[in-house]
Scaffold this motif. Structure first.
Motif, mmCIF file in Angstrom:
data_model
loop_
_atom_site.group_PDB
_atom_site.id
_atom_site.type_symbol
_atom_site.label_atom_id
_atom_site.label_comp_id
_atom_site.label_asym_id
_atom_site.label_seq_id
_atom_site.Cartn_x
_atom_site.Cartn_y
_atom_site.Cartn_z
ATOM 1 N N VAL A 87 0.855 -1.197 0.109
ATOM 2 C CA VAL A 87 -0.508 -0.004 0.167
ATOM 3 C C VAL A 87 0.458 0.559 -0.397
ATOM 4 N N SER A 89 0.615 5.125 0.099
ATOM 5 C CA SER A 89 -0.339 6.461 0.157
ATOM 6 C C SER A 89 0.409 7.896 0.248
ATOM 7 N N GLY A 98 -3.354 3.839 4.969
ATOM 8 C CA GLY A 98 -2.072 2.883 4.569
ATOM 9 C C GLY A 98 -1.439 2.135 5.904
ATOM 10 N N HIS A 99 -1.552 3.084 7.066
ATOM 11 C CA HIS A 99 -1.168 2.793 9.062
ATOM 12 C C HIS A 99 -2.139 1.448 9.398
ATOM 13 N N SER A 102 -1.482 -0.836 7.423
ATOM 14 C CA SER A 102 -0.945 -2.197 7.070
ATOM 15 C C SER A 102 -0.264 -3.008 8.439
ATOM 16 N N HIS A 109 3.714 -0.969 3.768
ATOM 17 C CA HIS A 109 3.831 1.052 3.882
ATOM 18 C C HIS A 109 4.070 1.052 3.667
ATOM 19 N N ALA A 145 6.691 3.730 8.577
ATOM 20 C CA ALA A 145 6.291 2.646 7.325
ATOM 21 C C ALA A 145 7.644 1.625 6.560
#
Length: 411
Positions: A87, A89, A98-99, A102, A109, A145
């Motif tokens: 993913v 973002s 996204g976070h 994940s 992410h 991330a």
């Protein structure tokens, strides 16, 4: 490989550079992977592009603080990305999606840094207490991330300064790009069409012109440009393609300054609506020099667009602009000493305004040199900022992440 891109902006609703970036990136990535796009502003059933899902703000949050409304959209996105390999973002508006995705689905992410909340404190004017929430969202996403893509080396430095807990090894520089076939100077029959377009907009193509393109927000430095315009020769036009103000306050500040300037000189043109690409290209091609007076600019896709049309760029020497403008070759950089409190405010606003005016005049007094710089600008974007190269570098990063996690390209 399946890549799910998470973004606030996607055609036909694009408000700034991040939206342009995702639109172009999704196109080149489709040549290498299964790409799904999740975006704001409602369904895209009539867009004609496979794999694009648009979401609306939940009815229960329609009157809530904009940050909470954003989170409502993000939770829908996070729910629907199950099955993706990556993913990816873009901006804090989608970082929360996204976070959460994940953590929920165990998907790596990746996020692209187009701007940073700590360096845009004026957003509190727009979001109120929501600015604290958006800042928390961004910080949490960056620190968790799998990889962060900075659109410039200057942005990479800003990330590591703003978020010291981020591992420098996971911050990668991949510049923004430009659609070289879509952005070029009018030729053939298009020349007459372009002439008609600009005249209908109130622009005289026979006069020299300085052109600005961007949103009305603190970071774009419009009040400084409007002051600098007082010092331009009387025959020079100022063309301001500017809309989508962040707040009523910045909208009024710019409107009042523009009205005052228009009372004191002619050739001041303000185009508030977002022009279709072919009309914007006509405006750029009718101009002498593009100006980017930003006090905060991670890279500036608008600079690449102007350069692709063959315009020299006069831009502030801040953020990623020095990585785009080759000073003295494709335009000029305007020195700016800035307050280090996150606002980017010039330490000496009068000096910055004077330097901006002097640099613009340096280009305007020598149209032959300006034309040479424009040709060099086009060559620079051809050599360094093609989307095909950016797509390949992005795919290589995805592959590296999956390899490090024991995945594969064919998963």
């Amino acid at each position: 490989m399946r890549i799910d891109l998470l973004t606030r902006e996607f055609p036909p609703y694009i408000y700034g550079g991040a939206g342009v970036h995702v639109s172009e990136l999704s196109g080149v990535l489709r040549e290498h992977a299964d790409v799904r796009v999740h975006c704001f502003d409602g369904p895209r059933d009539d867009l004609g592009i496979e794999g694009v899902t648009g979401y609306s703000v939940p009815a229960e949050l329609s009157d809530a603080n904009p940050t909470l409304a954003t989170m409502g959209v993000d939770l829908q996105m996070a729910n629907n990305v199950a099955g993706a390999d990556i993913v990816h973002s873009h901006t804090w508006y989608a970082n929360f999606a996204g976070h959460v995705a994940s953590m929920l689905h165990g998907i790596p992410h990746v996020l692209s840094a187009h701007s940073l909340e700590p360096l845009r404190p004026w957003k509190a004017e727009q979001l109120g207490g929501g600015y604290a929430v958006s800042s928390w969202i961004e910080k949490s996403a960056y620190e968790s991330a799998a990889a962060i893509i900075a659109v410039s080396g200057g942005m990479r430095n800003d990330i590591l300064r703003s978020y010291p807990n981020v591992d420098p090894a996971k911050v990668h520089v991949i510049h923004n790009g430009i659609d070289l076939t879509g952005w070029q100077r009018p030729t053939g029959e298009w020349v007459d069409d372009a002439d008609r377009i600009v005249r209908n907009l109130g622009i005289d193509p026979e006069r020299p012109a300085v052109v600005f393109v961007g949103r009305i927000t603190r970071q774009k430095g419009l009040p400084y440009l409007l002051r600098a315009a007082e010092q331009l020769p009387a025959d020079v036009q100022l063309i301001m393609c500017a809309g989508a103000p962040d707040t009523p306050e910045i909208a009024k500040e710019v409107s009042d300054a523009f009205a005052g300037l228009a009372q004191r000189r002619d050739g001041v043109v303000w185009i508030e609506e977002m022009l279709p690409r072919h009309e914007l290209i006509a405006v750029l091609a009718a101009s002498t020099v593009f100006v980017c007076p930003s006090i905060y600019e991670p890279l500036g896709i608008v600079n690449l667009e102007a350069m692709a049309v063959g315009l020299p760029v006069v831009g502030s020497a801040t953020g990623g602009i020095p990585e785009v403008v080759d000073d003295g070759v494709t335009g000029y950089l305007v020195p700016i000493e800035q307050v280090q409190d996150g606002t980017g405010t010039p330490l000496d606003p009068d000096k910055f305004v004077g330097d901006l005016a002097d640099t613009l005049n340096r280009v305007l007094v020598d149209p032959e040199r300006a034309a040479e710089m424009g040709l060099a600008a086009r060559k620079r974007v051809e050599d360094h900022f093609s989307w095909e190269a950016i797509g390949e570098r992005t795919m290589a990063l995805y592959s590296q992440i999956l390899d490090d996690r024991g995945g594969s390209l064919d998963s």
